[in-house]
Design a protein around this motif. Structure first.
Motif, mmCIF file in Angstrom:
data_model
loop_
_atom_site.group_PDB
_atom_site.id
_atom_site.type_symbol
_atom_site.label_atom_id
_atom_site.label_comp_id
_atom_site.label_asym_id
_atom_site.label_seq_id
_atom_site.Cartn_x
_atom_site.Cartn_y
_atom_site.Cartn_z
ATOM 1 N N SER A 147 0.777 -1.187 0.022
ATOM 2 C CA SER A 147 -0.053 0.053 0.253
ATOM 3 C C SER A 147 0.836 1.171 -0.010
ATOM 4 O O SER A 147 1.833 1.333 0.534
ATOM 5 C CB SER A 147 -0.838 -0.041 1.173
ATOM 6 O OG SER A 147 -0.585 1.064 1.847
ATOM 7 N N ARG A 161 0.654 4.176 1.653
ATOM 8 C CA ARG A 161 0.968 5.012 3.016
ATOM 9 C C ARG A 161 2.099 4.047 3.756
ATOM 10 O O ARG A 161 2.967 4.687 4.179
ATOM 11 C CB ARG A 161 -0.107 4.925 3.677
ATOM 12 C CG ARG A 161 -0.149 5.551 5.027
ATOM 13 C CD ARG A 161 -1.295 5.464 5.992
ATOM 14 N NE ARG A 161 -1.150 6.405 7.278
ATOM 15 C CZ ARG A 161 -0.563 6.036 8.335
ATOM 16 N NH1 ARG A 161 0.239 4.831 8.347
ATOM 17 N NH2 ARG A 161 -0.507 6.614 9.373
ATOM 18 N N GLU A 162 1.884 2.627 3.618
ATOM 19 C CA GLU A 162 2.720 1.910 4.427
ATOM 20 C C GLU A 162 3.815 1.819 3.910
ATOM 21 O O GLU A 162 5.065 1.657 4.287
ATOM 22 C CB GLU A 162 2.047 0.504 4.720
ATOM 23 C CG GLU A 162 0.679 0.709 5.349
ATOM 24 C CD GLU A 162 0.761 1.615 6.858
ATOM 25 O OE1 GLU A 162 1.732 1.428 7.396
ATOM 26 O OE2 GLU A 162 -0.183 2.280 6.963
ATOM 27 N N PHE A 163 4.039 1.747 2.369
ATOM 28 C CA PHE A 163 5.098 1.696 1.580
ATOM 29 C C PHE A 163 6.141 2.838 1.998
ATOM 30 O O PHE A 163 7.200 2.827 2.036
ATOM 31 C CB PHE A 163 4.641 1.516 0.299
ATOM 32 C CG PHE A 163 5.955 0.862 -0.894
ATOM 33 C CD1 PHE A 163 6.202 -0.278 -0.452
ATOM 34 C CD2 PHE A 163 6.414 1.440 -1.916
ATOM 35 C CE1 PHE A 163 6.974 -0.922 -1.391
ATOM 36 C CE2 PHE A 163 7.296 1.031 -2.731
ATOM 37 C CZ PHE A 163 7.562 -0.264 -2.223
ATOM 38 N N MET A 223 6.027 4.592 4.650
ATOM 39 C CA MET A 223 6.480 4.546 6.182
ATOM 40 C C MET A 223 7.783 3.515 5.975
ATOM 41 O O MET A 223 8.851 3.920 6.587
ATOM 42 C CB MET A 223 5.136 3.910 6.789
ATOM 43 C CG MET A 223 5.712 3.704 8.301
ATOM 44 S SD MET A 223 5.875 5.496 8.888
ATOM 45 C CE MET A 223 4.058 5.733 9.888
ATOM 46 N N ASP A 248 0.697 12.503 7.258
ATOM 47 C CA ASP A 248 1.169 11.148 7.009
ATOM 48 C C ASP A 248 2.529 11.194 6.326
ATOM 49 O O ASP A 248 2.930 12.153 5.822
ATOM 50 C CB ASP A 248 0.380 10.235 6.172
ATOM 51 C CG ASP A 248 -0.794 9.697 6.597
ATOM 52 O OD1 ASP A 248 -0.656 9.529 8.099
ATOM 53 O OD2 ASP A 248 -1.894 9.641 6.307
ATOM 54 N N ILE A 249 3.291 10.066 6.484
ATOM 55 C CA ILE A 249 4.874 10.354 5.953
ATOM 56 C C ILE A 249 4.563 9.933 4.392
ATOM 57 O O ILE A 249 3.805 9.040 4.121
ATOM 58 C CB ILE A 249 5.596 9.177 6.673
ATOM 59 C CG1 ILE A 249 5.808 9.318 8.098
ATOM 60 C CG2 ILE A 249 7.012 9.344 5.950
ATOM 61 C CD1 ILE A 249 6.377 10.584 8.580
#
Lengths: 423, 423
Positions: free
Chosen positions: B62, B64-66, B68, B145-146
């Motif tokens: 994903s 966002r998580e990628f 992060m 978000d990062i």
């Protein structure tokens, strides 16, 4: 239906397989109707690898930068876990310690949590997400710098979040099945404890049991958050740590919760201390000023003939050099004769709130050691604990003997009868 | 005395030795009396390793998580670099993109910088520190978000910080000595360019030169930040990219800055398009709606007999499948005959502002290709660039021939005389 905080250690998320296994377990908790917040440590050896890298570029890595470096570890594991969960068809969002509102003081590498403001986590789970939070890290209140919490930091993150979110339970997943009556590597017949009180768990933790650290249990007790320590590899019930037994657990607590041992300490004896007011204070002020933490302290009555006494204390072996150096500087002022340093010792502790009301525990303990041929060098007690120092070589045999003597062995059903009086 | 922003790529900080070498160079700039801000990429293969891990846990990581996950890479390199600098006796502090005030939109994996608020960086350097900033990352304005900036993100971070801090220069350290008149791997006699204008650099970057990306040069031009591209391995002067030549560089710009080539594109030809208003628009709307970026577009006059024309365009090979699928869906509405897809092409571009005022450049270009036996398939021009599409097999020979024809070879001193008229 409730709010569950789960914490997974580095060995549970050591590789992609482990992360996928953890993801399944997290999703299971969600499917059972819970809101789920997951605290995760860095993958397996990541932290060690980062420390090695740091030492390659600098012999004395700095606190602030060292924390910045180490926190990359959880960033990786938490993002991967969120991906793995999304891959199972559930929504997940990962958050750094800072994003999760873990506010600490500014003591790098061993910061303490001052406050937890989990607004973003609350919003995330209320929106139906599984929230993944980086353990072990926070952000300093004054400088907004990244901090790490030191040993046991991830467990503490989990308990602190559970408290701030008013969670129903904090589940600590690890690579063992729970808390045992003794270290199962030493005592083959050690028994998994179904329930243990915060007080007994605190004593076990400070006596060498490594499953939970004192700091995390202390936090859980203060905010009354039940901890469930269990294996991330099996589906078994583990050990509940709480004020009261859970569900169908027996209301009556065992007399003895367990036997802990610790071979990480050394013993310092200050020989020939003048037995007058202020001498002991001077000694321990010197130790404290060199930032050494000590454990047991023992002083016996002085010999009437000389007016001199001996003071012994134990401390982590790693701090031994610092403590001895600090004491040497006070020798003239205190006027003691000599210092003895001994790092071939073991501490064996018997823990159980039941000993307060059951006479004869001490006698049974010492008899078991005596029958096993183990000599006692120091004795120290608290209300619910008796600790002795022995030779390091004797530790395994001593622990097994005591474990058997108190009927803790798994195949032993016999009640233990105490013959003595008092403790 | 001034403020210098330096950027080091992943190959410059690939291991502990590289980080220590970079630390020395950073300290040198500081010793020369500058305030120094350093932007750093992830170490060597870190990003690739993280991507591999992500793909092990999830086939479609994903956004966002990628982000992060990937941002852990710079976190490691920046902390290590700060430690290495401190080890040389200078103060250094590392900052994440978020801490450095790099504010982006919310498009994960390829976020765009909206604003830079470098308050903490300013304070840090004013206090005498060397500030180390994570490249490639920021924080989204709305969700906090990062985010990551996508390809060339670290260079863009450096230029954006240089602009926000009003730096005197942005030094981009890489593993080559600067920008060359052609790719030195293809043209042995390629020459390092001492100075090149923003405009020419932009054309080179969009024509296949990989040293600097278009995005970063565009940012530098908008805020008029001189870029100095140079090697982190040698101490040599590299290539200055700016509005005006620096110092003792010749005021007059070369007629031709360089020859770029690109083998990453494919060619699509839509055959038999009715030559009436709105058909081309319909075709390119379909392409745009499928989020495919196209490069060259060429349409010639239609054959009078049929009233049909062919439209060709080039695009990244990686987007070929998507584009063809999108076009197939419009076939009925547009009424074209067929689609041709060809990924065995190369684009060769001649870039130089001087061609605006020097007739004959086009003729010389095409003669050189002809003499080398290279067939031209498409031609497209801008004010300061001529691009042709040839067979992929011909590209190396074509580039060398053109490079020589324009007197760009290092051992060639002769001026090039243009015989033709017009372009």
């Amino acid at each position: 239906m409730g709010l569950v905080v789960q914490k997974y250690g580095g060995s549970s998320v050591a590789d992609a397989e482990g992360i996928k296994r953890v993801a399944k377990r997290v999703v299971e908790a969600k499917k059972n109707g819970n809101q789920v917040v997951v605290v995760v440590s860095a993958m397996g050896d990541t932290t060690d690898e980062l420390i090695d890298l740091a030492q390659e570029v600098s012999p004395i890595p700095s606190g602030r930068e060292f924390d910045m470096l180490l926190t990359a570890g959880e960033r990786i594991s938490m993002a991967l876990l969120a991906m793995a969960i999304k891959n199972l068809g559930h929504e997940a969002q990962s958050f750094t310690g800072s994003q999760a509102g873990v506010i600490t003081d500014s003591v790098h590498n061993k910061a303490r949590i001052i406050d937890v403001t989990p607004g973003r986590i609350k919003t995330s789970v209320d929106e139906g997400n599984i929230a993944i939070v980086a353990g072990f890290q926070g952000v300093s209140q004054d400088k907004k710098d990244i901090t790490t919490l030191g040993r046991g930091g991830s467990d503490t993150t989990a308990v602190a979040l559970a408290a701030a979110l008013d969670a129903d339970v904090c589940e600590i997943y690890t690579d063992v099945d729970g808390v045992f009556t003794a270290d199962p590597r030493v005592v083959k017949k050690a028994r998994k404890i179904d329930w243990i009180s915060f007080e007994d768990m605190l004593e076990l933790a400070s006596s060498g049991s490594k499953v939970l650290l004192h700091r995390c249990v202390e936090y859980a007790r203060r905010y009354n958050i039940p901890i469930h320590v269990r294996s991330s590899f099996s589906g078994l019930q583990g050990t509940w740590v709480s004020n009261e037994p859970q569900g169908d657990q027996p209301m009556e607590q065992a007399i003895i919760s367990g036997v802990a041992h610790d071979t990480s300490e050394a013993k310092v004896t200050v020989v020939g201390v003048p037995d007058k007011p202020g001498e002991a204070a001077r000694i321990f002020r010197a130790i404290a000023d060199s930032e050494v933490n000590i454990d047991m302290v023992v002083q016996n009555v002085s010999a009437a003939s000389t007016g001199l006494t001996d003071i012994s204390f134990t401390l982590p072996k790693t701090e031994g050099r610092k403590a001895v150096a600090a004491l040497e500087k006070t020798r003239a002022a205190v006027g003691f004769d000599s210092l003895r340093y001994d790092d071939q010792i073991a501490k064996i502790s018997l823990v159980g709130a039941g000993m307060k009301t059951n006479p004869g525990v001490t006698a049974t303990f010492f008899e078991a050691l005596s029958n096993a041929g183990v000599n006692i060098e120091l004795i120290s007690t608290s209300e619910i604990r008796i600790s002795v120092v022995t030779r390091a070589d004797d530790v395994n045999e001593a622990v097994r003997a005591v474990h058997t003597a108190f009927g803790l062995d798994t195949d032993s059903d016999e009640a233990v009868v105490y013959g003595g009086t008092g403790r």
